[in-house]
Design an enzyme around this catalytic site. Structure first.
Site, mmCIF file in Angstrom:
data_model
loop_
_atom_site.group_PDB
_atom_site.id
_atom_site.type_symbol
_atom_site.label_atom_id
_atom_site.label_comp_id
_atom_site.label_asym_id
_atom_site.label_seq_id
_atom_site.Cartn_x
_atom_site.Cartn_y
_atom_site.Cartn_z
ATOM 1 N N ASP A 1 0.971 -1.066 -0.225
ATOM 2 C CA ASP A 1 -0.016 0.062 0.061
ATOM 3 C C ASP A 1 0.802 1.189 -0.054
ATOM 4 O O ASP A 1 1.865 1.363 0.729
ATOM 5 C CB ASP A 1 -0.845 -0.082 1.208
ATOM 6 C CG ASP A 1 -1.867 0.974 1.485
ATOM 7 O OD1 ASP A 1 -2.566 1.037 0.584
ATOM 8 O OD2 ASP A 1 -1.525 2.141 2.174
ATOM 9 N N GLU B 1 1.387 -0.496 -5.339
ATOM 10 C CA GLU B 1 0.342 0.616 -5.278
ATOM 11 C C GLU B 1 0.993 1.958 -5.254
ATOM 12 O O GLU B 1 1.314 2.498 -4.359
ATOM 13 C CB GLU B 1 -0.816 0.493 -4.138
ATOM 14 C CG GLU B 1 -1.970 1.225 -4.453
ATOM 15 C CD GLU B 1 -2.324 2.243 -3.342
ATOM 16 O OE1 GLU B 1 -3.479 3.052 -3.715
ATOM 17 O OE2 GLU B 1 -1.677 2.373 -2.250
HETATM 18 C C1 NOJ Z 1 -4.716 3.086 -0.389
HETATM 19 C C2 NOJ Z 1 -5.790 2.101 -0.277
HETATM 20 O O1 NOJ Z 1 -6.231 1.579 -1.331
HETATM 21 C C3 NOJ Z 1 -6.877 3.084 0.550
HETATM 22 O O2 NOJ Z 1 -7.957 2.457 0.538
HETATM 23 C C4 NOJ Z 1 -6.310 3.521 1.619
HETATM 24 O O3 NOJ Z 1 -7.481 4.698 2.226
HETATM 25 C C5 NOJ Z 1 -4.994 4.442 1.496
HETATM 26 N N1 NOJ Z 1 -4.103 3.676 0.775
HETATM 27 C C6 NOJ Z 1 -4.270 4.751 2.787
HETATM 28 O O4 NOJ Z 1 -3.791 3.273 3.483
#
Ligand code: NOJ
Length: 534
Positions: A201, A243
């Protein structure tokens, strides 16, 4: 399950565990629920599932605010349940990856509790503290609807702490070697349990430096390469999925020389698929694909139409964003931050032709596709629910009370749509055995995709067929060559095929051969996947 490059032609499926299937009647979906539904996922043709965070959490950000990295929230079950799920998934030839949230913890995590208890705490330096909120001022705010600043004042210790997301999610300090070590330990723990990898993430934001936008910094890559080499050494065949919501040229470094991430989401192609469908023009898609640099042989893009967040419009121009909002978020409450909090089917007017066409693009563009749970049956959303909860409503298994999701009181309302689109009508049971259902169309696309190496390869060649409304391209791998045609417009369109493509093909859906002449006519929103016969 021996092939270490398995992810290059895998089909992924994202699951909100809380919303998928409740096995014990407490109203929350859980890990055992996912285990119960592995037959369904195998039937669809899924190779790998990604489960959203299952860690104990105060749920200020649906589990992306972690209070303990080493256990499973009771609502979802136990570590043993996860082990069972992993084993059962592997028996179904399905791999399973989970979220690894490196950048931040919950403010309820004991590290942060200790950190904010006293400036001299050994944990103080686990987070990013400052006397002033005028540091790193070139850094954008991500949750623009709720957060006025990336700094929040801590009354007790009289300093500000840094956070790129909600104030309840303080950023860890990756300049601290102890933090780096801690997160390797976290990864080791879940890999030892048998998990097949991580969706990492928010990785662009690990490191902060004055005078930069604090994204994609060299030191961030140094750490991520460490994580990768640790995995290669001890857990070959497990993957890291990046991500990084960035333009392709900025995601490219996350693949390194094939020594950083195995996979990276391709964010900018996603909104351009919606643009293409609305404009009836493929140019925006072609432009971003042309702008996408080659990646190392052992890497792969990951493509998606929707996920658990708002449909992000960060990777488009301001003008395009306004246009997308106008087209796809007619009500102001459909907007969230820089995006649109709606699901695939309602975005595409619940029009079966458009939904299939979007999927045709998803499954034939370069990269491994991810399906967001429920989109394979055209599930709706519920914009009455706050934040992104409206796209995280319970999975609709059948038309019984609570959609077969739970015997108890579900944690959330269901998708709210016109009555004929409620779970009584849109559900798995209705669709699995109906050869004309959306589910069956998606299942066919997956099955065809998996038979042809061309789709997992990197080559993609756009063909100018004299009509801006029809996306025509070649996907090829060794002797396997596909001609793909997608009519993005609401009208019947004619194309003119260059002479070299006027050949014999096998129509992969219809199952018959066909020799293409110079002109070809395609019905509105139709698609063809043709395999070149020699
Ligand atoms: C990306 C995630 O997909 C999202 O749902 C989240 O709020 C943020 N990162 C923070 O972790």
């Amino acid at each position: 399950m021996k092939n270490n490059l398995w992810y290059k032609d895998a089909v992924f499926y994202e699951i909100s565990v809380r919303a998928f299937k409740d096995s014990n009647g407490d109203g929350n979906g859980d890990l055992r629920g996912v285990t119960q539904k592995l037959d369904y996922l195998q039937n669809l043709g899924v190779d790998c599932i990604w489960i959203m965070p299952i860690y104990p959490s105060p749920l200020k950000d649906d589990g992306y605010d972690i209070a303990d990295y080493y256990s499973v929230d009771k609502a979802f079950g136990s570590l043993d349940d996860l082990k069972e799920l992993i084993c059962a998934a592997h028996e179904h030839d399905i791999r399973i990856v989970m979220d690894l949230v490196l950048n931040h913890t919950s403010d309820e995590h004991p590290w942060f509790q200790a950190s904010r208890s006293d400036r001299n705490s050994p944990y103080r330096d686990y987070y990013v503290w400052s006397d002033t909120d005028q540091k790193y001022t070139d850094t954008r705010i991500i949750f623009v609807d709720t957060e006025p600043s990336n700094w929040t004042w801590d009354e007790k210790t009289g300093q500000y702490y840094w956070h790129r997301f909600y104030a309840s999610q303080p950023d860890l300090n990756f300049d601290n070697p102890k933090v780096q070590e801690e997160m390797l330990n976290v990864a080791r723990f879940w890999l030892d349990l048998g998990i097949d990898g991580f969706r990492a993430d928010a990785v662009p934001y690990l490191i902060e430096r004055e005078g930069t936008n604090c994204e994609n910094l060299p030191e961030t890559h140094v750490y991520l390469k460490k994580l990768r080499s640790f995995m290669d050494e001890h857990y070959p065949g497990r993957i890291l999925l990046c991500e990084a919501n960035q333009y392709p040229e900025d995601v490219r470094p996350y693949f390194g020389d094939g020594d950083e991430f195995h996979m990276g989401f391709h964010f900018p192609i996603m909104p351009r698929i919606y643009m293409a469908l609305k404009k009836g023009r493929y140019e925006d898609m072609a432009e971003i694909m042309r702008r996408t640099p080659p990646i190392p042989e052992n890497c792969q893009w990951c493509t998606f139409l929707r996920n658990h967040d708002e449909l992000t419009l960060e990777m488009v121009t301001e003008e395009e964003r306004q246009w997308m909002w106008k087209q796809y978020a007619p009500e102001p409450r459909m907007k969230l931050n820089l995006g649109i909090r709606r699901r695939l089917a309602p975005l595409l007017d619940n029009d079966r032709r458009k939904i299939e066409l979007a999927n045709s693009l998803l499954f034939t563009l370069p990269g491994s596709p991810i399906i967001y749970y429920g989109d394979e049956i055209g599930m709706g959303d519920n914009i009455d629910l706050p934040d992104r909860n409206g796209v995280r409503t319970p999975m609709q298994w059948d038309d019984s009370l609570n959609a077969g999701f739970s015997n108890g009181k579900p944690f959330s309302e269901f998708a709210r749509e016109r009555e004929e689109l409620g779970y009584q009508f849109i559900n798995v049971a209705n669709q699995v055995n109906d050869p004309d259902s959306l589910f069956r169309s998606i299942k066919r696309m997956i099955a065809i995709r998996k038979k042809h190496a061309a789709f997992g390869g990197s080559s993609m060649e756009w063909i100018d067929a004299g009509n801006p409304a029809v996306a025509v391209y070649i996907r090829q791998y060794h002797n396997d060559t596909m001609l793909i045609l997608n009519n993005l417009s609401a009208s019947t369109e004619t194309i003119i095929l260059p002479a070299e493509y006027q050949k014999a093909y096998l129509d992969l859906f219809a199952g018959h051969t066909q020799t293409l002449a110079e002109t070809l006519t395609l019905p509105p929103y139709s698609y063809l996947w043709l395999q070149m016969l020699k």
